[in-house]
Design an enzyme around this catalytic site. Sequence first.
Site, PDB file in Angstrom:
ATOM      1  N   ARG A 266     -12.326   2.598  -0.905  1.00  0.00           N
ATOM      2  CA  ARG A 266     -12.052   2.111  -2.249  1.00  0.00           C
ATOM      3  C   ARG A 266     -11.480   3.252  -3.069  1.00  0.00           C
ATOM      4  NH1 ARG A 266     -12.086  -2.314  -0.614  1.00  0.00           N
ATOM      5  NH2 ARG A 266     -13.374  -4.086  -1.254  1.00  0.00           N
ATOM      6  N   GLU A 295      -6.393  -0.972  -8.940  1.00  0.00           N
ATOM      7  CA  GLU A 295      -5.350  -1.776  -8.262  1.00  0.00           C
ATOM      8  C   GLU A 295      -5.034  -3.039  -9.049  1.00  0.00           C
ATOM      9  OE1 GLU A 295      -6.535  -2.806  -4.278  1.00  0.00           O
ATOM     10  OE2 GLU A 295      -6.979  -0.737  -3.767  1.00  0.00           O
ATOM     11  N   HIS A 313      -3.041  -1.807  -0.049  1.00  0.00           N
ATOM     12  CA  HIS A 313      -4.320  -2.393   0.391  1.00  0.00           C
ATOM     13  C   HIS A 313      -4.117  -3.390   1.547  1.00  0.00           C
ATOM     14  CE1 HIS A 313      -8.637  -3.269  -1.181  1.00  0.00           C
ATOM     15  NE2 HIS A 313      -8.583  -3.412   0.128  1.00  0.00           N
TER      16      HIS A 313
HETATM   17  C1  DGY Z   1     -12.580  -5.649   1.901  1.00  0.00           C
HETATM   18  O1  DGY Z   1     -12.825  -6.659   2.544  1.00  0.00           O
HETATM   19  O2  DGY Z   1     -13.399  -5.137   1.136  1.00  0.00           O
HETATM   20  C2  DGY Z   1     -11.245  -5.028   2.077  1.00  0.00           C
HETATM   21  O3  DGY Z   1     -11.010  -3.987   1.214  1.00  0.00           O
HETATM   22  C3  DGY Z   1     -10.132  -6.054   1.988  1.00  0.00           C
HETATM   23  O4  DGY Z   1      -9.097  -5.538   2.788  1.00  0.00           O
END
Ligand code: DGY
Length: 347
Positions: A266, A295, A313
């Site tokens: 993240r 984002e 992402h």
């Molecule tokens: C999640 O599932 O948390 C991912 O970041 C999506 O790609």
Amino acid sequence: MPVPGRFGARPCARLRAALTKVERPPVSAKPRIFVTRRVPEAVTDRLQRDYDATVNTADSALSADQLVAHADGMDALIVTPPDKMGAELIQRLPDSVRAIACFSVGTNHVDLDAAKQRGIAVTNTPGVLTEATAEIAMLLILGACRRAWEGQKLLRRREWDGWKPTQLIGLELSGRRLAIFGMGRIGQATAARARAFGMEIHYHNRTRLPADQEQGAVYHDTPDQLLEVADVLSLHCPATPETQGFLNAQRIETLPAPSVVINTSRGDVVDDAALIDALKRARVAAAGLDVFAGEPDLHPGYYDLDNAYLLPHLGSATVETRNAMGFKCLDNLDALFTGREAPDRVA
Ligand code: DGY
């Protein structure tokens, strides 16, 4: 098709008045679901077969007001990481909403305590993103170390004037130390792939792994000890208050030189201003980033950095994984609406 059971016994708002005199809704009443984004076709087919589903087919970001309005009369929501389900929004959700299924393994966009307080069940999709995300981590490691963006740019701008012994010299993976911060499923899958590229694996995790899972990886007791050996640092920790801004200016200075920073977890785990400054000074040789704080409005400083290899992402963006994520959302909702324990309930 899920038959509404204990959990699904709440009729939708439109039918509520008509149903107040009967003990249970008719077994044929399908739970009503609002899905905040378009989902893969195979998932849509199952959704439509088993639920009374409304999908935001415009696939656009929804404001808090729009989300609350769409939730009216819904029994459950399927939400995605860009849908910021903070405490205030959760408090505004209509009483009909009994569950939030996250189309993601990460749940940092949902205030779990607020959901618990409202008695709203929350589920996520662990276990099915492992391979896809580890592949993207490898793509970022390769792209950042081997200067893939600069190579692309040279070609597409039609500026390449031929092979040169000193052109776009990068860092070889073989023999380099890959430092994995967060050795869960995805960290381990990334390690397995990196080993095949000849990298030496180091890691820090809240709990040390048993030897059979370590596969020879070197454990470091503290994150700071790990950073000292991070020729390539790959971040695989969840976003929590403890990991917020983990890679800050002070920690960057403890990295060896040259070093490369990879993030598929993240964006909040990185202090963007500090990393951008280090990339500009070449204190950090390169970064490979798939996730960003705020984002899709990433820190503007990244856009013009040639040593930042950036992806929007895409960690879980494969047919197999996105289908599996959608099916997990539905498995969890099926369980909840038939009175069973949801396999991936996080609140
Ligand atoms: C999640 O599932 O948390 C991912 O970041 C999506 O790609």
